[in-house]
Design a protein around this motif. Sequence first.
Motif, PDB file in Angstrom:
ATOM      1  N   ILE A  17       0.815  -1.215   0.000  1.00 38.21           N
ATOM      2  CA  ILE A  17       0.000   0.000   0.000  1.00 38.21           C
ATOM      3  C   ILE A  17       0.843   1.257   0.000  1.00 38.21           C
ATOM      4  O   ILE A  17       0.677   2.140  -0.858  1.00 38.21           O
ATOM      5  CB  ILE A  17      -0.933   0.019   1.238  1.00 38.21           C
ATOM      6  N   GLN A  18       1.776   1.387   0.942  1.00 39.83           N
ATOM      7  CA  GLN A  18       2.371   2.687   1.233  1.00 39.83           C
ATOM      8  C   GLN A  18       3.614   3.023   0.421  1.00 39.83           C
ATOM      9  O   GLN A  18       3.837   4.183   0.057  1.00 39.83           O
ATOM     10  CB  GLN A  18       2.689   2.770   2.727  1.00 39.83           C
ATOM     11  N   GLU A  19       4.456   2.029   0.158  1.00 37.05           N
ATOM     12  CA  GLU A  19       5.763   2.324  -0.434  1.00 37.05           C
ATOM     13  C   GLU A  19       5.648   3.035  -1.779  1.00 37.05           C
ATOM     14  O   GLU A  19       6.444   3.924  -2.101  1.00 37.05           O
ATOM     15  CB  GLU A  19       6.559   1.020  -0.581  1.00 37.05           C
ATOM     16  N   ARG A  20       4.647   2.677  -2.554  1.00 31.71           N
ATOM     17  CA  ARG A  20       4.494   3.259  -3.890  1.00 31.71           C
ATOM     18  C   ARG A  20       4.191   4.758  -3.848  1.00 31.71           C
ATOM     19  O   ARG A  20       4.375   5.461  -4.852  1.00 31.71           O
ATOM     20  CB  ARG A  20       3.386   2.536  -4.655  1.00 31.71           C
ATOM     21  N   MET A  21       3.742   5.257  -2.691  1.00 27.90           N
ATOM     22  CA  MET A  21       3.447   6.685  -2.590  1.00 27.90           C
ATOM     23  C   MET A  21       4.698   7.539  -2.783  1.00 27.90           C
ATOM     24  O   MET A  21       4.609   8.720  -3.130  1.00 27.90           O
ATOM     25  CB  MET A  21       2.828   7.023  -1.228  1.00 27.90           C
ATOM     26  N   LEU A  22       5.864   6.951  -2.555  1.00 26.68           N
ATOM     27  CA  LEU A  22       7.117   7.695  -2.651  1.00 26.68           C
ATOM     28  C   LEU A  22       7.818   7.517  -3.999  1.00 26.68           C
ATOM     29  O   LEU A  22       8.933   8.006  -4.180  1.00 26.68           O
ATOM     30  CB  LEU A  22       8.057   7.266  -1.520  1.00 26.68           C
ATOM     31  N   GLU A 133       2.706  23.099   5.893  1.00 30.82           N
ATOM     32  CA  GLU A 133       1.567  23.662   5.165  1.00 30.82           C
ATOM     33  C   GLU A 133       1.376  23.034   3.789  1.00 30.82           C
ATOM     34  O   GLU A 133       0.345  23.246   3.147  1.00 30.82           O
ATOM     35  CB  GLU A 133       1.731  25.187   5.025  1.00 30.82           C
ATOM     36  N   ARG A 134       2.350  22.257   3.351  1.00 34.35           N
ATOM     37  CA  ARG A 134       2.247  21.574   2.045  1.00 34.35           C
ATOM     38  C   ARG A 134       1.969  20.084   2.195  1.00 34.35           C
ATOM     39  O   ARG A 134       1.971  19.361   1.209  1.00 34.35           O
ATOM     40  CB  ARG A 134       3.554  21.758   1.264  1.00 34.35           C
ATOM     41  N   CYS A 135       1.747  19.628   3.433  1.00 38.40           N
ATOM     42  CA  CYS A 135       1.553  18.198   3.685  1.00 38.40           C
ATOM     43  C   CYS A 135       0.193  17.961   4.339  1.00 38.40           C
ATOM     44  O   CYS A 135      -0.019  18.331   5.497  1.00 38.40           O
ATOM     45  CB  CYS A 135       2.659  17.649   4.597  1.00 38.40           C
ATOM     46  N   CYS A 177       4.329  14.128  -3.544  1.00 36.69           N
ATOM     47  CA  CYS A 177       4.082  12.696  -3.329  1.00 36.69           C
ATOM     48  C   CYS A 177       2.713  12.532  -2.674  1.00 36.69           C
ATOM     49  O   CYS A 177       2.605  12.331  -1.453  1.00 36.69           O
ATOM     50  CB  CYS A 177       5.155  12.085  -2.433  1.00 36.69           C
ATOM     51  N   PRO A 178       1.639  12.652  -3.437  1.00 36.78           N
ATOM     52  CA  PRO A 178       0.311  12.500  -2.840  1.00 36.78           C
ATOM     53  C   PRO A 178       0.086  11.076  -2.344  1.00 36.78           C
ATOM     54  O   PRO A 178       0.568  10.117  -2.949  1.00 36.78           O
ATOM     55  CB  PRO A 178      -0.637  12.836  -3.998  1.00 36.78           C
ATOM     56  N   PHE A 179      -0.617  10.972  -1.220  1.00 36.26           N
ATOM     57  CA  PHE A 179      -0.997   9.668  -0.696  1.00 36.26           C
ATOM     58  C   PHE A 179      -2.421   9.403  -1.163  1.00 36.26           C
ATOM     59  O   PHE A 179      -3.359  10.103  -0.758  1.00 36.26           O
ATOM     60  CB  PHE A 179      -0.957   9.649   0.828  1.00 36.26           C
ATOM     61  N   GLY A 180      -2.592   8.397  -2.011  1.00 34.14           N
ATOM     62  CA  GLY A 180      -3.908   8.047  -2.514  1.00 34.14           C
ATOM     63  C   GLY A 180      -4.261   6.615  -2.148  1.00 34.14           C
ATOM     64  O   GLY A 180      -3.467   5.705  -2.380  1.00 34.14           O
ATOM     65  N   ASN A 231       0.784  15.755  -0.611  1.00 35.15           N
ATOM     66  CA  ASN A 231       1.967  15.967   0.227  1.00 35.15           C
ATOM     67  C   ASN A 231       3.141  16.406  -0.636  1.00 35.15           C
ATOM     68  O   ASN A 231       3.216  16.071  -1.827  1.00 35.15           O
ATOM     69  CB  ASN A 231       2.379  14.678   0.946  1.00 35.15           C
ATOM     70  N   VAL A 232       4.047  17.114  -0.020  1.00 35.99           N
ATOM     71  CA  VAL A 232       5.316  17.456  -0.650  1.00 35.99           C
ATOM     72  C   VAL A 232       6.444  16.910   0.220  1.00 35.99           C
ATOM     73  O   VAL A 232       6.421  17.083   1.450  1.00 35.99           O
ATOM     74  CB  VAL A 232       5.474  18.984  -0.816  1.00 35.99           C
TER      75      VAL A 232
END
Length: 241
Positions: A17-22, A133-135, A177-180, A231-232
């Motif tokens: 799930i999570q690793e691909r967000m980066l 403020e960007r996250c 790096c948006p978390f979707g 997120n940034v």
Amino acid sequence: MTPTLVPHHPARDWAEIQERMLVPLYEAVHERLGVGPGTRLLGLDSGTGLALLMAAARGASAAGAEADHARVELARTRLPDTVTVTSDVPEDGPYDVITAFHAADRTSFGPADLTRAAQRGTAVVLAGWGPPERCATEPLLRLADRLADRRPSPRTDLAALAARAGLRPVGDGRVACPFGYADETSAVRGLLSTGVFDAAVRAGDPAQVEKEIEEALAPYRRADGTVWMPNVFRYVVARVP
């Protein structure tokens, strides 16, 4: 409503799930440093190996160091034999590029480890969360601190960390790096897999931690049930003098 406890398998949830967000961060760093054939790359806190796999796909010789045993074992099942992952910094350096994509949060390696396998001129990349403020994930980070009954952690100064390791910062960058997530359950599993909530889970009731995460996700739920959190991330490129 009583929360349903989400099955929690941190290493597998990170991988699935999570690793691909980066991925945008990994791609940006590899491109900026010209990672490719002839590059010897070492990843610290390499997780389940996605960044290493991406470097190897560009032709680099890649290796990783990861302190979490479950992540090491899972990485070894996912990666080709040419990519090695160990629980400590490998002794077969020096490397041309060293990446620490989690230098600002869950790192298990200290400043000395950044240069142990380096040589003069080696590029070392330190990365972490961008400006609060960007996250969109910032409220979740503060929630993790509150649930663990600890003071909010200040943003790590990556350039200062590089300087403490005896490195010379030469550049930096920011990457979206948006978390979707497909649904709320995936979001909870993914966020738990980051390790940010580990202290809170140990200190209290895991079901309550999950309930609090679900409530904090409310602003990011979309009409179709998906969860979207822009997120940034930021990174610093430094050199071994």
